[in-house]
Design a protein around this motif. Sequence first.
Motif, PDB file in Angstrom:
ATOM      1  N   MET A   1       7.798   1.797   0.465  1.00  0.00           N
ATOM      2  CA  MET A   1       8.042   2.005  -0.964  1.00  0.00           C
ATOM      3  C   MET A   1       8.535   3.410  -1.287  1.00  0.00           C
ATOM      4  N   HIS A   2       7.944   4.417  -0.654  1.00  0.00           N
ATOM      5  CA  HIS A   2       8.378   5.788  -0.951  1.00  0.00           C
ATOM      6  C   HIS A   2       9.815   6.014  -0.493  1.00  0.00           C
ATOM      7  N   GLN A   3      10.232   5.302   0.549  1.00  0.00           N
ATOM      8  CA  GLN A   3      11.608   5.452   1.035  1.00  0.00           C
ATOM      9  C   GLN A   3      12.613   4.833   0.072  1.00  0.00           C
ATOM     10  N   VAL A   4      12.270   3.686  -0.494  1.00  0.00           N
ATOM     11  CA  VAL A   4      13.207   3.053  -1.432  1.00  0.00           C
ATOM     12  C   VAL A   4      13.301   3.875  -2.719  1.00  0.00           C
ATOM     13  N   ILE A   5      12.184   4.469  -3.134  1.00  0.00           N
ATOM     14  CA  ILE A   5      12.209   5.345  -4.313  1.00  0.00           C
ATOM     15  C   ILE A   5      13.057   6.586  -4.020  1.00  0.00           C
TER      16      ILE A   5
ATOM     17  N   ASP B   1      -0.065   9.486   6.695  1.00  0.00           N
ATOM     18  CA  ASP B   1       0.502  10.203   5.560  1.00  0.00           C
ATOM     19  C   ASP B   1      -0.567  10.901   4.730  1.00  0.00           C
ATOM     20  N   LYS B   2      -0.160  11.990   4.108  1.00  0.00           N
ATOM     21  CA  LYS B   2      -1.084  12.824   3.333  1.00  0.00           C
ATOM     22  C   LYS B   2      -1.536  12.138   2.046  1.00  0.00           C
ATOM     23  N   TYR B   3      -0.636  11.356   1.432  1.00  0.00           N
ATOM     24  CA  TYR B   3      -0.929  10.720   0.146  1.00  0.00           C
ATOM     25  C   TYR B   3      -0.930   9.203   0.318  1.00  0.00           C
ATOM     26  N   GLN B   4      -1.925   8.556  -0.285  1.00  0.00           N
ATOM     27  CA  GLN B   4      -2.077   7.113  -0.112  1.00  0.00           C
ATOM     28  C   GLN B   4      -2.897   6.548  -1.272  1.00  0.00           C
ATOM     29  N   GLY B   5      -2.560   5.353  -1.716  1.00  0.00           N
ATOM     30  CA  GLY B   5      -3.345   4.731  -2.781  1.00  0.00           C
ATOM     31  C   GLY B   5      -2.660   3.523  -3.382  1.00  0.00           C
TER      32      GLY B   5
ATOM     33  N   ILE C   1       7.671  12.785  -4.462  1.00  0.00           N
ATOM     34  CA  ILE C   1       7.659  11.337  -4.740  1.00  0.00           C
ATOM     35  C   ILE C   1       6.263  10.888  -5.163  1.00  0.00           C
ATOM     36  N   TRP C   2       5.231  11.444  -4.537  1.00  0.00           N
ATOM     37  CA  TRP C   2       3.849  11.135  -4.947  1.00  0.00           C
ATOM     38  C   TRP C   2       3.624  11.542  -6.408  1.00  0.00           C
TER      39      TRP C   2
ATOM     40  N   ILE D   1       0.867  -1.177   0.000  1.00  0.00           N
ATOM     41  CA  ILE D   1       0.000   0.000   0.000  1.00  0.00           C
ATOM     42  C   ILE D   1       0.905   1.228   0.000  1.00  0.00           C
ATOM     43  N   PHE D   2       0.805   2.016  -1.040  1.00  0.00           N
ATOM     44  CA  PHE D   2       1.703   3.166  -1.176  1.00  0.00           C
ATOM     45  C   PHE D   2       1.198   4.309  -0.307  1.00  0.00           C
ATOM     46  N   HIS D   3       2.105   4.892   0.487  1.00  0.00           N
ATOM     47  CA  HIS D   3       1.730   6.032   1.329  1.00  0.00           C
ATOM     48  C   HIS D   3       2.971   6.886   1.564  1.00  0.00           C
TER      49      HIS D   3
END
Length: 370
Positions: free
Chosen positions: A351-355, A186-190, A67-68, A59-61
């Motif tokens: 996921m956002h951290q690895v990106i 987190d503000k962004y999620q999806g 990054i979003w 789940i991306f957040h």
Amino acid sequence: MTEFDVLIVGSGLFGAVFAHECRKAGKKVLVIDRRLHSGGNVYCEDVNGINVHKYGAHIFHTNDRPIWDYVNSFVEFNNYVNSPLAVYKDELYNLPFNMNTFHQLWKVKTPQEAKSIIDKQVAELKINEPRNLEEQALSLVGVDIYEKLIKGYTEKQWGRKASELPAFIIKRLPLRFTYNNNYFNDKYQGIPVGGYNKLTQGLLEGIEVRLGIDFFSAREELSALAETVVFTGQLDEFYHYRHGMLQYRSLRFEHEQLATDNYQGNAVVNYTERDVPYTRIIEHKHFEFGQQSHTVITREYPQEWSRGLEPYYPINDDTNARVYKQYKALADQETNIIFGGRLAEYRYYDMHQVIGSALYQVKQYLKISK
């Protein structure tokens, strides 16, 4: 003269982002992966129109707007919000621990009532210096939450008693005194519309990807193909385990297709009893609000890791920290090799951290290689 500027070992998020940015900068890139598909652990398998998260729920957040925007430039993300449930015996609870959970536990309706119960339970335990995970958790949330929602799940996850685990594993347990079931702050999620393959395929578009290639089966020949190697696999394996093996926890997945349109009504349901062998059941269609007449569920079983199994969660205790430090010292001496991602850096990444890590490292590489 080498055939490629960059050889990237591993086509997961770190490798795919690094490859994409290199290609944009005019570098010639080759990506290899020992699996028969690209995308690493975010890979989704299409099972009769349902995108099945083959290696567990992703789940991306993030709170990071750049990054979003970056991931949404490859595929549109939907508005899925992670609101897991927990089953303990015949009882059902909302997660994370919030006012809905406290009402389900004690029938309280106000934050003050919930705080009073938790404070009373914690005070009665008289734990001043927690010696292990069990005492740490009890000192934070009291007996009821610990016994029903933490103890069994944690012991399954780690494969040992909570009283045998170090206290630092649970540094804090967030208690939310609002009626809010959104697991992330987190503000962004999806979830990507159409699954995570849309994201990784977008990143790898126009790049040569060779699948079913084990880097260690032809290490010298493969390394000779490029001026720089980006390695995203296990750091200890890269150095032939010379300082010993880094430890992980692994997972086993049991996928099942069912002739019903809705099995559990939620994407993620945790099972917190010690006697239930799996930690959770994932129903994949709910990540994308699917309306199919059938469904696919996955039972997730934690297990001890050994060579040959997929390493999922690094065990970040003092022993492994010392071993990793020795490998990191070797890695820092390399000149034409870049190490990145959760395995090569021996850390748990969202996921956002690895990106973010990949974008940072590729930026450094491109500065130097000009």
